[in-house]
Scaffold this motif. Structure first.
Motif, PDB file in Angstrom:
ATOM      1  N   MET A   1       0.827  -1.202   0.000  1.00  0.00           N
ATOM      2  CA  MET A   1       0.000   0.000   0.000  1.00  0.00           C
ATOM      3  C   MET A   1       0.864   1.255   0.000  1.00  0.00           C
ATOM      4  O   MET A   1       0.577   2.231  -0.708  1.00  0.00           O
ATOM      5  CB  MET A   1      -0.910   0.003   1.228  1.00  0.00           C
ATOM      6  N   ALA A   2       1.929   1.243   0.790  1.00  0.00           N
ATOM      7  CA  ALA A   2       2.808   2.399   0.873  1.00  0.00           C
ATOM      8  C   ALA A   2       3.495   2.669  -0.455  1.00  0.00           C
ATOM      9  O   ALA A   2       3.672   3.821  -0.858  1.00  0.00           O
ATOM     10  CB  ALA A   2       3.845   2.196   1.972  1.00  0.00           C
ATOM     11  N   ALA A   3       3.894   1.607  -1.142  1.00  0.00           N
ATOM     12  CA  ALA A   3       4.600   1.763  -2.409  1.00  0.00           C
ATOM     13  C   ALA A   3       3.731   2.448  -3.464  1.00  0.00           C
ATOM     14  O   ALA A   3       4.240   3.152  -4.342  1.00  0.00           O
ATOM     15  CB  ALA A   3       5.071   0.403  -2.909  1.00  0.00           C
ATOM     16  N   ALA A   4       2.413   2.277  -3.374  1.00  0.00           N
ATOM     17  CA  ALA A   4       1.504   2.913  -4.336  1.00  0.00           C
ATOM     18  C   ALA A   4       1.413   4.416  -4.127  1.00  0.00           C
ATOM     19  O   ALA A   4       1.073   5.162  -5.055  1.00  0.00           O
ATOM     20  CB  ALA A   4       0.124   2.285  -4.228  1.00  0.00           C
ATOM     21  N   ARG A   5       1.685   4.880  -2.909  1.00  0.00           N
ATOM     22  CA  ARG A   5       1.631   6.308  -2.571  1.00  0.00           C
ATOM     23  C   ARG A   5       0.312   6.958  -3.025  1.00  0.00           C
ATOM     24  O   ARG A   5       0.284   8.060  -3.566  1.00  0.00           O
ATOM     25  CB  ARG A   5       2.824   7.058  -3.171  1.00  0.00           C
ATOM     26  N   ASP A   6      -0.750   6.250  -2.779  1.00  0.00           N
ATOM     27  CA  ASP A   6      -2.085   6.716  -3.167  1.00  0.00           C
ATOM     28  C   ASP A   6      -2.906   6.942  -1.897  1.00  0.00           C
ATOM     29  O   ASP A   6      -3.461   5.996  -1.331  1.00  0.00           O
ATOM     30  CB  ASP A   6      -2.754   5.669  -4.056  1.00  0.00           C
ATOM     31  N   PRO A   7      -3.007   8.174  -1.431  1.00  0.00           N
ATOM     32  CA  PRO A   7      -3.722   8.415  -0.169  1.00  0.00           C
ATOM     33  C   PRO A   7      -5.199   8.045  -0.235  1.00  0.00           C
ATOM     34  O   PRO A   7      -5.781   7.646   0.781  1.00  0.00           O
ATOM     35  CB  PRO A   7      -3.521   9.910   0.071  1.00  0.00           C
ATOM     36  N   ALA A   8      -5.814   8.165  -1.409  1.00  0.00           N
ATOM     37  CA  ALA A   8      -7.233   7.833  -1.518  1.00  0.00           C
ATOM     38  C   ALA A   8      -7.466   6.344  -1.299  1.00  0.00           C
ATOM     39  O   ALA A   8      -8.488   5.932  -0.743  1.00  0.00           O
ATOM     40  CB  ALA A   8      -7.765   8.258  -2.883  1.00  0.00           C
ATOM     41  N   LYS A   9      -6.520   5.523  -1.716  1.00  0.00           N
ATOM     42  CA  LYS A   9      -6.629   4.078  -1.536  1.00  0.00           C
ATOM     43  C   LYS A   9      -6.227   3.664  -0.122  1.00  0.00           C
ATOM     44  O   LYS A   9      -6.871   2.809   0.502  1.00  0.00           O
ATOM     45  CB  LYS A   9      -5.763   3.353  -2.559  1.00  0.00           C
ATOM     46  N   ALA A  10      -5.158   4.267   0.378  1.00  0.00           N
ATOM     47  CA  ALA A  10      -4.664   3.904   1.710  1.00  0.00           C
ATOM     48  C   ALA A  10      -5.578   4.402   2.816  1.00  0.00           C
ATOM     49  O   ALA A  10      -5.729   3.735   3.856  1.00  0.00           O
ATOM     50  CB  ALA A  10      -3.252   4.465   1.902  1.00  0.00           C
ATOM     51  N   PHE A  11      -6.191   5.563   2.612  1.00  0.00           N
ATOM     52  CA  PHE A  11      -7.016   6.187   3.645  1.00  0.00           C
ATOM     53  C   PHE A  11      -8.348   6.621   3.033  1.00  0.00           C
ATOM     54  O   PHE A  11      -8.572   7.805   2.783  1.00  0.00           O
ATOM     55  CB  PHE A  11      -6.284   7.383   4.251  1.00  0.00           C
ATOM     56  N   PRO A  12      -9.235   5.658   2.761  1.00  0.00           N
ATOM     57  CA  PRO A  12     -10.512   6.008   2.132  1.00  0.00           C
ATOM     58  C   PRO A  12     -11.337   6.933   3.019  1.00  0.00           C
ATOM     59  O   PRO A  12     -11.293   6.847   4.250  1.00  0.00           O
ATOM     60  CB  PRO A  12     -11.197   4.645   1.949  1.00  0.00           C
ATOM     61  N   ALA A  13     -12.091   7.810   2.379  1.00  0.00           N
ATOM     62  CA  ALA A  13     -12.889   8.794   3.113  1.00  0.00           C
ATOM     63  C   ALA A  13     -14.170   8.164   3.642  1.00  0.00           C
ATOM     64  O   ALA A  13     -14.715   7.233   3.043  1.00  0.00           O
ATOM     65  CB  ALA A  13     -13.232   9.964   2.192  1.00  0.00           C
ATOM     66  N   PRO A  14     -14.680   8.650   4.761  1.00  0.00           N
ATOM     67  CA  PRO A  14     -16.004   8.197   5.236  1.00  0.00           C
ATOM     68  C   PRO A  14     -17.068   8.489   4.188  1.00  0.00           C
ATOM     69  O   PRO A  14     -16.996   9.496   3.471  1.00  0.00           O
ATOM     70  CB  PRO A  14     -16.227   9.038   6.494  1.00  0.00           C
ATOM     71  N   VAL A  15     -18.046   7.618   4.106  1.00  0.00           N
ATOM     72  CA  VAL A  15     -19.074   7.773   3.069  1.00  0.00           C
ATOM     73  C   VAL A  15     -20.392   8.278   3.648  1.00  0.00           C
ATOM     74  O   VAL A  15     -21.327   8.551   2.899  1.00  0.00           O
ATOM     75  CB  VAL A  15     -19.310   6.440   2.326  1.00  0.00           C
ATOM     76  N   GLU A  16     -20.468   8.414   4.961  1.00  0.00           N
ATOM     77  CA  GLU A  16     -21.712   8.896   5.551  1.00  0.00           C
ATOM     78  C   GLU A  16     -21.400   9.836   6.709  1.00  0.00           C
ATOM     79  O   GLU A  16     -20.359   9.720   7.365  1.00  0.00           O
ATOM     80  CB  GLU A  16     -22.574   7.733   6.044  1.00  0.00           C
ATOM     81  N   LEU A  17     -22.308  10.777   6.921  1.00  0.00           N
ATOM     82  CA  LEU A  17     -22.159  11.734   8.007  1.00  0.00           C
ATOM     83  C   LEU A  17     -22.356  11.022   9.344  1.00  0.00           C
ATOM     84  O   LEU A  17     -23.302  10.248   9.498  1.00  0.00           O
ATOM     85  CB  LEU A  17     -23.191  12.850   7.858  1.00  0.00           C
ATOM     86  N   PRO A  18     -21.472  11.239  10.319  1.00  0.00           N
ATOM     87  CA  PRO A  18     -21.654  10.565  11.609  1.00  0.00           C
ATOM     88  C   PRO A  18     -22.880  11.082  12.348  1.00  0.00           C
ATOM     89  O   PRO A  18     -23.253  12.243  12.228  1.00  0.00           O
ATOM     90  CB  PRO A  18     -20.371  10.914  12.361  1.00  0.00           C
ATOM     91  N   ARG A  19     -23.509  10.205  13.103  1.00  0.00           N
ATOM     92  CA  ARG A  19     -24.649  10.593  13.944  1.00  0.00           C
ATOM     93  C   ARG A  19     -24.103  10.966  15.305  1.00  0.00           C
ATOM     94  O   ARG A  19     -23.823  10.103  16.152  1.00  0.00           O
ATOM     95  CB  ARG A  19     -25.651   9.449  14.035  1.00  0.00           C
ATOM     96  N   VAL A  20     -23.934  12.261  15.513  1.00  0.00           N
ATOM     97  CA  VAL A  20     -23.226  12.778  16.678  1.00  0.00           C
ATOM     98  C   VAL A  20     -24.197  13.074  17.807  1.00  0.00           C
ATOM     99  O   VAL A  20     -25.252  13.679  17.602  1.00  0.00           O
ATOM    100  CB  VAL A  20     -22.449  14.059  16.296  1.00  0.00           C
ATOM    101  N   SER A  21     -23.840  12.649  19.006  1.00  0.00           N
ATOM    102  CA  SER A  21     -24.582  13.040  20.202  1.00  0.00           C
ATOM    103  C   SER A  21     -23.703  13.972  21.034  1.00  0.00           C
ATOM    104  O   SER A  21     -22.476  13.825  21.061  1.00  0.00           O
ATOM    105  CB  SER A  21     -24.980  11.816  21.031  1.00  0.00           C
TER     106      SER A  21
END
Length: 402
Positions: free
Chosen positions: A94-114
């Protein structure tokens, strides 16, 4: 959203007093040579470095103790050895690819915060409204082989933060990430002089890293224990979750109307903030404070943890090159910063022996020699802290209040 700081935003002395032996910004050539320092600065650097060695040994012993059960299990179960090596090969790839989008995918939904009001001490310190927030993490381990195990950490998979808010709507927000074992909100509020920034017009959010504070699993001997309890693969996943959950916090702040966010962090928090700056482009400014950027190399000097790492590598037949390649997965040096150069500021202590200034200098080189400030103290005693707090205030003002 507030567009300008209030008229009474002049900085005040921070609540934790430190000696006033000033540091300075680095020159084009980097950090100063010893002969460039005044005798006072030399005295502070040398004495604080000696003090840091004792702290480093203590922390290394604590980390080493967390690693022992995993190593004992590996010695008794050969399959565990193979699994650890397979995991390191996964992160190295994963590190060798140096692709932050692949290594650290973004959350896909808004958290339900209390939210709920914080304790009266927090509101007394802030002189304003303070809320504790929480939500269930939607993080899934990056390595599929680790997912079932990481889901079993029930307390860790609930995200916690403390939010200092003004009553007149969302303000530019300074987010703060604590260091290893240093998750207490009260301590961080005082150490980072957050009442100063709150008075200067910022909302403040203190983010709790995985396995720290209320995220520590039952039976954990100390805050942060879980970071190293699952070996190097577990550390990689803890870093991935730290980034992922913070991005959920960013989603929440945006949802509440915040459109200007700065991020700072100390030590492990500095490491995490530098990594986030290479993964998410929503930060207006980033200020890693005494960061480590190559933890595998830094551990070489962390006795007795260094000895245990070598023993673990021998048991798992893992060479040092593979360990370094796997550690690059979560190193900020593996990813290009998404925060513009003029919005990056690095802070380091010349007497620091837990996160030596050479670590910060590597980040400075990777970040195109951005703004770089040094102070003469060590990892904990930030000598002339008012000096760099004013530096931070000037640095962020034009970006955060426009």
């Amino acid at each position: 959203m507030v567009d300008s700081p209030p008229s009474d935003a002049a900085p005040v002395d921070p609540p934790i007093p430190f000696p006033d032996v000033p540091g300075a910004d680095a020159t084009k050539g980097g950090l100063p040579r010893r002969e460039d320092l005044t005798w006072e600065q030399k005295l502070i650097v040398d004495s604080s470095a000696i003090a840091d060695l004792g702290l480093r040994t203590t922390l290394a012993s604590v980390i080493g103790a967390a690693m022992l059960p995993r190593m004992a299990m590996a010695a008794l179960r050969p399959a565990q050895v193979r699994a650890e090596r397979d995991a390191l090969e996964f992160y190295a790839e994963m590190a060798a690819a140096r692709d932050p989008a692949k290594a650290f995918p973004a959350p896909v939904e808004l958290p339900r915060v209390s939210t709920r009001p914080a304790n009266p001490v927090a509101e007394w310190m802030a002189h304003g409204r303070v809320e504790n927030i929480r939500f269930t993490s939607s993080f899934e381990a990056v390595n599929p082989a680790m997912r079932d195990h990481r889901r079993s950490y029930l307390r860790n998979n609930v995200v916690h933060a403390q939010h200092w808010r003004h009553d007149d709507g969302p303000h530019p927000t300074l987010c703060v990430i604590h260091g290893f074992m240093g998750s207490a909100y009260l301590f961080n509020g005082l150490f980072f002089s957050l009442p100063w920034f709150y008075r200067a017009g910022y909302d403040v959010l203190l983010y709790t890293l995985p396995f720290h504070g209320r995220r520590a699993e039952k039976g954990s001997p100390y805050s942060g224990y879980g970071y190293f309890a699952d070996g190097l693969a577990g550390f990689a996943e803890a870093m991935a979750q730290a980034v992922y959950d913070f991005r959920s916090v960013l989603d929440y702040l945006e949802y509440t109307g915040v459109d200007r966010i700065a991020l700072t962090g100390m030590s492990l928090g500095g490491y995490t903030s530098a990594l986030i700056a290479g993964v998410d482009d929503r930060l207006q400014a980033v200020i890693p404070n005494v960061p480590v950027v190559t933890p595998d190399a830094a551990f070489d000097d962390w006795f007795p943890a260094s000895v245990l790492v070598k023993l673990g590598n021998r048991l798992s037949r893992t060479d040092k090159d593979l360990m370094a390649a796997a550690s690059a997965f979560h190193s900020p040096l593996s990813y290009q910063p998404l925060v513009p150069k003029d919005r990056r500021l690095i802070i380091t202590g010349l007497g620091d022996r837990l996160a030596p200034p050479e670590q910060a200098e590597m980040l400075w080189e990777h970040w195109d020699r951005c703004a770089f400030h040094w102070f003469p103290g060590n990892h904990i005693v930030h000598v002339s802290q008012p000096d760099y707090l004013r530096r931070m205030t000037r640095f962020m003002k034009d970006v955060m209040f426009v």
